[in-house]
Write a protein that holds these residues in place. Structure first.
Motif, PDB file in Angstrom:
ATOM      1  N   GLN A 245      10.442 -23.236  39.297  1.00  0.00           N
ATOM      2  CA  GLN A 245      11.585 -22.819  38.538  1.00  0.00           C
ATOM      3  C   GLN A 245      11.679 -21.345  38.738  1.00  0.00           C
ATOM      4  OE1 GLN A 245      10.708 -24.299  34.780  1.00  0.00           O
ATOM      5  NE2 GLN A 245      12.195 -23.190  33.448  1.00  0.00           N
ATOM      6  N   LEU A 246      12.949 -20.988  38.590  1.00  0.00           N
ATOM      7  CA  LEU A 246      13.354 -19.659  38.648  1.00  0.00           C
ATOM      8  C   LEU A 246      13.134 -18.658  37.373  1.00  0.00           C
ATOM      9  CD1 LEU A 246      16.682 -19.785  40.726  1.00  0.00           C
ATOM     10  CD2 LEU A 246      14.089 -19.269  41.666  1.00  0.00           C
ATOM     11  N   VAL A 247      12.646 -17.665  37.349  1.00  0.00           N
ATOM     12  CA  VAL A 247      12.172 -16.949  36.106  1.00  0.00           C
ATOM     13  C   VAL A 247      12.745 -15.461  36.166  1.00  0.00           C
ATOM     14  CG1 VAL A 247      10.489 -16.282  34.627  1.00  0.00           C
ATOM     15  CG2 VAL A 247      10.219 -18.228  35.800  1.00  0.00           C
ATOM     16  N   THR A 248      13.134 -14.941  35.136  1.00  0.00           N
ATOM     17  CA  THR A 248      13.472 -13.593  34.959  1.00  0.00           C
ATOM     18  C   THR A 248      12.677 -12.951  33.782  1.00  0.00           C
ATOM     19  OG1 THR A 248      15.420 -13.691  33.671  1.00  0.00           O
ATOM     20  CG2 THR A 248      15.532 -13.678  36.137  1.00  0.00           C
ATOM     21  N   VAL A 249      12.289 -11.555  33.657  1.00  0.00           N
ATOM     22  CA  VAL A 249      11.760 -10.935  32.678  1.00  0.00           C
ATOM     23  C   VAL A 249      12.720  -9.777  32.335  1.00  0.00           C
ATOM     24  CG1 VAL A 249       9.892  -9.600  31.917  1.00  0.00           C
ATOM     25  CG2 VAL A 249       9.302 -11.533  33.336  1.00  0.00           C
ATOM     26  N   THR A 250      13.104  -9.633  31.277  1.00  0.00           N
ATOM     27  CA  THR A 250      14.075  -8.469  30.528  1.00  0.00           C
ATOM     28  C   THR A 250      13.137  -7.706  29.638  1.00  0.00           C
ATOM     29  OG1 THR A 250      15.090 -10.028  29.046  1.00  0.00           O
ATOM     30  CG2 THR A 250      16.279  -9.538  31.106  1.00  0.00           C
ATOM     31  N   SER A 251      13.068  -6.368  29.530  1.00  0.00           N
ATOM     32  CA  SER A 251      12.178  -5.858  28.956  1.00  0.00           C
ATOM     33  C   SER A 251      12.962  -4.726  28.080  1.00  0.00           C
ATOM     34  CB  SER A 251      10.801  -5.379  29.688  1.00  0.00           C
ATOM     35  OG  SER A 251      10.196  -6.386  30.231  1.00  0.00           O
ATOM     36  N   GLY A 252      12.405  -4.331  26.979  1.00  0.00           N
ATOM     37  CA  GLY A 252      12.999  -2.976  26.169  1.00  0.00           C
ATOM     38  C   GLY A 252      11.855  -2.261  25.528  1.00  0.00           C
ATOM     39  N   LEU A 253      11.702  -0.998  25.244  1.00  0.00           N
ATOM     40  CA  LEU A 253      10.975  -0.372  24.578  1.00  0.00           C
ATOM     41  C   LEU A 253      11.247  -0.273  23.241  1.00  0.00           C
ATOM     42  CD1 LEU A 253       8.616   1.963  24.580  1.00  0.00           C
ATOM     43  CD2 LEU A 253      10.299   3.572  24.793  1.00  0.00           C
ATOM     44  N   ARG A 254      10.348  -0.715  22.164  1.00  0.00           N
ATOM     45  CA  ARG A 254      10.512  -1.028  20.880  1.00  0.00           C
ATOM     46  C   ARG A 254      10.108   0.176  20.085  1.00  0.00           C
ATOM     47  NH1 ARG A 254       6.713  -5.403  17.563  1.00  0.00           N
ATOM     48  NH2 ARG A 254       5.939  -3.432  16.678  1.00  0.00           N
ATOM     49  N   THR A 255       8.831   0.697  20.402  1.00  0.00           N
ATOM     50  CA  THR A 255       8.684   1.832  19.595  1.00  0.00           C
ATOM     51  C   THR A 255       7.760   2.865  20.642  1.00  0.00           C
ATOM     52  OG1 THR A 255       6.226   0.671  18.926  1.00  0.00           O
ATOM     53  CG2 THR A 255       8.209   0.755  17.375  1.00  0.00           C
ATOM     54  N   LEU A 256       7.794   4.046  19.971  1.00  0.00           N
ATOM     55  CA  LEU A 256       7.137   5.197  20.797  1.00  0.00           C
ATOM     56  C   LEU A 256       6.468   6.042  19.988  1.00  0.00           C
ATOM     57  CD1 LEU A 256       6.945   6.894  23.414  1.00  0.00           C
ATOM     58  CD2 LEU A 256       9.129   7.837  22.974  1.00  0.00           C
ATOM     59  N   ALA A 257       4.843   6.198  20.184  1.00  0.00           N
ATOM     60  CA  ALA A 257       4.273   7.005  19.459  1.00  0.00           C
ATOM     61  C   ALA A 257       3.518   8.116  20.406  1.00  0.00           C
ATOM     62  CB  ALA A 257       2.973   5.956  18.837  1.00  0.00           C
ATOM     63  N   GLU A 258       2.563   8.974  19.729  1.00  0.00           N
ATOM     64  CA  GLU A 258       2.198  10.006  20.403  1.00  0.00           C
ATOM     65  C   GLU A 258       1.593   9.520  21.697  1.00  0.00           C
ATOM     66  OE1 GLU A 258      -1.036  13.626  19.835  1.00  0.00           O
ATOM     67  OE2 GLU A 258      -1.193  12.124  18.602  1.00  0.00           O
ATOM     68  N   LYS A 259       0.563   8.611  21.781  1.00  0.00           N
ATOM     69  CA  LYS A 259      -0.061   8.175  22.950  1.00  0.00           C
ATOM     70  C   LYS A 259       0.494   6.825  23.364  1.00  0.00           C
ATOM     71  CE  LYS A 259      -4.078  10.718  22.023  1.00  0.00           C
ATOM     72  NZ  LYS A 259      -5.655  10.748  21.735  1.00  0.00           N
ATOM     73  N   THR A 260       1.094   6.023  22.556  1.00  0.00           N
ATOM     74  CA  THR A 260       1.252   4.577  22.915  1.00  0.00           C
ATOM     75  C   THR A 260       2.832   4.291  23.078  1.00  0.00           C
ATOM     76  OG1 THR A 260       1.379   4.002  20.588  1.00  0.00           O
ATOM     77  CG2 THR A 260      -0.737   3.878  21.757  1.00  0.00           C
ATOM     78  N   THR A 261       3.011   3.132  23.655  1.00  0.00           N
ATOM     79  CA  THR A 261       4.272   2.725  23.867  1.00  0.00           C
ATOM     80  C   THR A 261       4.242   0.978  23.506  1.00  0.00           C
ATOM     81  OG1 THR A 261       4.172   2.205  26.263  1.00  0.00           O
ATOM     82  CG2 THR A 261       5.355   4.195  25.533  1.00  0.00           C
ATOM     83  N   THR A 262       5.438   0.735  22.824  1.00  0.00           N
ATOM     84  CA  THR A 262       5.170  -0.939  22.467  1.00  0.00           C
ATOM     85  C   THR A 262       6.568  -1.309  23.151  1.00  0.00           C
ATOM     86  OG1 THR A 262       4.242  -0.638  20.516  1.00  0.00           O
ATOM     87  CG2 THR A 262       5.187  -2.654  20.737  1.00  0.00           C
ATOM     88  N   TRP A 263       6.454  -2.362  23.970  1.00  0.00           N
ATOM     89  CA  TRP A 263       7.423  -3.036  24.800  1.00  0.00           C
ATOM     90  C   TRP A 263       7.403  -4.546  24.431  1.00  0.00           C
ATOM     91  CZ3 TRP A 263      10.271  -0.342  28.420  1.00  0.00           C
ATOM     92  CH2 TRP A 263       9.834   0.938  29.131  1.00  0.00           C
ATOM     93  N   THR A 264       8.872  -4.821  24.317  1.00  0.00           N
ATOM     94  CA  THR A 264       9.073  -6.308  24.361  1.00  0.00           C
ATOM     95  C   THR A 264       9.603  -6.899  25.601  1.00  0.00           C
ATOM     96  OG1 THR A 264       9.550  -6.084  21.916  1.00  0.00           O
ATOM     97  CG2 THR A 264      10.510  -8.174  23.018  1.00  0.00           C
ATOM     98  N   HIS A 265       9.006  -8.087  26.072  1.00  0.00           N
ATOM     99  CA  HIS A 265       9.274  -8.715  27.246  1.00  0.00           C
ATOM    100  C   HIS A 265       9.745 -10.066  27.169  1.00  0.00           C
ATOM    101  CE1 HIS A 265       7.104  -5.420  29.266  1.00  0.00           C
ATOM    102  NE2 HIS A 265       6.129  -5.636  28.216  1.00  0.00           N
ATOM    103  N   LEU A 266      10.904 -10.423  27.565  1.00  0.00           N
ATOM    104  CA  LEU A 266      11.493 -11.662  27.276  1.00  0.00           C
ATOM    105  C   LEU A 266      11.504 -12.554  28.843  1.00  0.00           C
ATOM    106  CD1 LEU A 266      14.361 -10.961  24.740  1.00  0.00           C
ATOM    107  CD2 LEU A 266      11.765 -11.485  24.513  1.00  0.00           C
ATOM    108  N   LEU A 267      10.865 -13.756  28.925  1.00  0.00           N
ATOM    109  CA  LEU A 267      11.013 -14.507  30.148  1.00  0.00           C
ATOM    110  C   LEU A 267      11.984 -15.676  29.871  1.00  0.00           C
ATOM    111  CD1 LEU A 267       8.105 -13.461  29.846  1.00  0.00           C
ATOM    112  CD2 LEU A 267       7.607 -14.989  31.593  1.00  0.00           C
TER     113      LEU A 267
END
Length: 295
Positions: free
Chosen positions: A226-248
């Protein structure tokens, strides 16, 4: 909790950051959960439950050669779902390295539709509670919102991070992609996100990245070829951390098949500790934020 797994970290299970990669935490816990289900009266010869949703906390690094023990138990069961808990501990120190809360279900291999749990499971002696250090912190672990299809995700501002296909060696005996293969697709695409003008996690600069927390949601079985893609975006940005959302998404139809969220930290590869995101990289990351993103 009972012992459901033992082993040691192998060199090939470690990534460019020098520690065990997220996919192998997931793979080792999958093996351990099979032992837990054996204790519950569901041996592999009788069948297996599918991973539906997982919440993972990474507490300490595990370098090559680290011995570990996996303890686990059953948090609860209701209707067509069973929630299990697993904790990976460094066998030398006794300290927890990672915790994984997993919702399992008796999913139809073709459609993913849930059926009642197998009858006669012996769960009472396996009951445990999720400890405080395993509870969600930067992410939620509640029923998700509707997941956008590929066209909708791109229109929201998410970027394609991965494009490929499901390989046979990533599948179980039913020809369905294992959970470690799904999270590997997410990790495989992460460097493409870092290269969108941020340089975040470029090893040559002595700054890498490490995951602190993950949620991995399975929506529909992914099959060999099966063919698959992942699209991703940055949800939040803090001093040390990033939170990403990834959709397959299914490469043929564009329908969502899985999703993930990850909290990561900028990581000094020499000192082996989290650091504040450098200002130049922060400015580039701010341009990547997608309002309203999340599972």
């Amino acid at each position: 909790m009972i012992v459901i797994g033992r082993g040691s970290v192998q060199q090939e299970e470690c990534d460019v950051m020098g520690h065990m990669n997220v996919r192998h935490y997931v793979a080792r816990v999958a093996d351990a959960l099979a032992w837990l289900m054996l204790e519950a009266g569901l041996p592999p010869s009788r069948g297996a439950l599918s991973v539906l949703d997982q919440h993972i906390r990474f507490l300490r690094e595990m370098a090559p050669g680290t011995p570990f023990t996996i303890l686990g138990g059953v948090v609860g069961a209701s209707g067509d779902r069973l929630r299990a808990f697993a904790e990976i501990r460094n066998s030398a120190t006794g300290l927890p390295a990672a915790t994984v809360v997993t919702d399992l279900g008796n999913a139809d291999p073709a459609t993913g539709a849930l059926r009642p749990l197998p009858a006669g499971l012996a769960l009472d002696a396996l009951r445990v509670e999720v400890p405080d250090h395993a509870a969600p912190r930067g992410l939620t672990f509640v029923p998700p919102r509707p997941i956008p299809n590929r066209t909708e995700a791109l229109a929201m501002g998410l970027a394609e991070a991965y494009r490929g296909a499901v390989r046979p060696d990533e599948c179980d005996r039913e020809g369905i992609m294992r959970s470690d293969g799904v999270i590997a697709r997410v990790w495989d695409g992460v460097p493409n996100l870092r290269n969108r003008g941020t340089g975040l996690g470029v090893k040559e600069e002595g700054i890498g990245g490490a995951a602190l927390e993950y949620r991995l949601l399975h929506l529909h079985p992914l099959r060999e070829g099966q063919l698959v893609t992942v699209t991703s975006g940055l949800r939040t940005l803090a001093e040390k951390t990033t939170t990403w959302t990834h959709l397959l998404h299914d490469g043929e139809t564009g329908a969502p098949v899985a999703a993930a969220e990850a909290v990561g930290v900028a990581f000094d590869l020499k000192a082996r500790k989290a650091i504040a995101i450098p200002l130049a990289q922060r400015a580039a990351l701010e341009a990547l934020l997608v309002p309203g993103l999340g599972l």
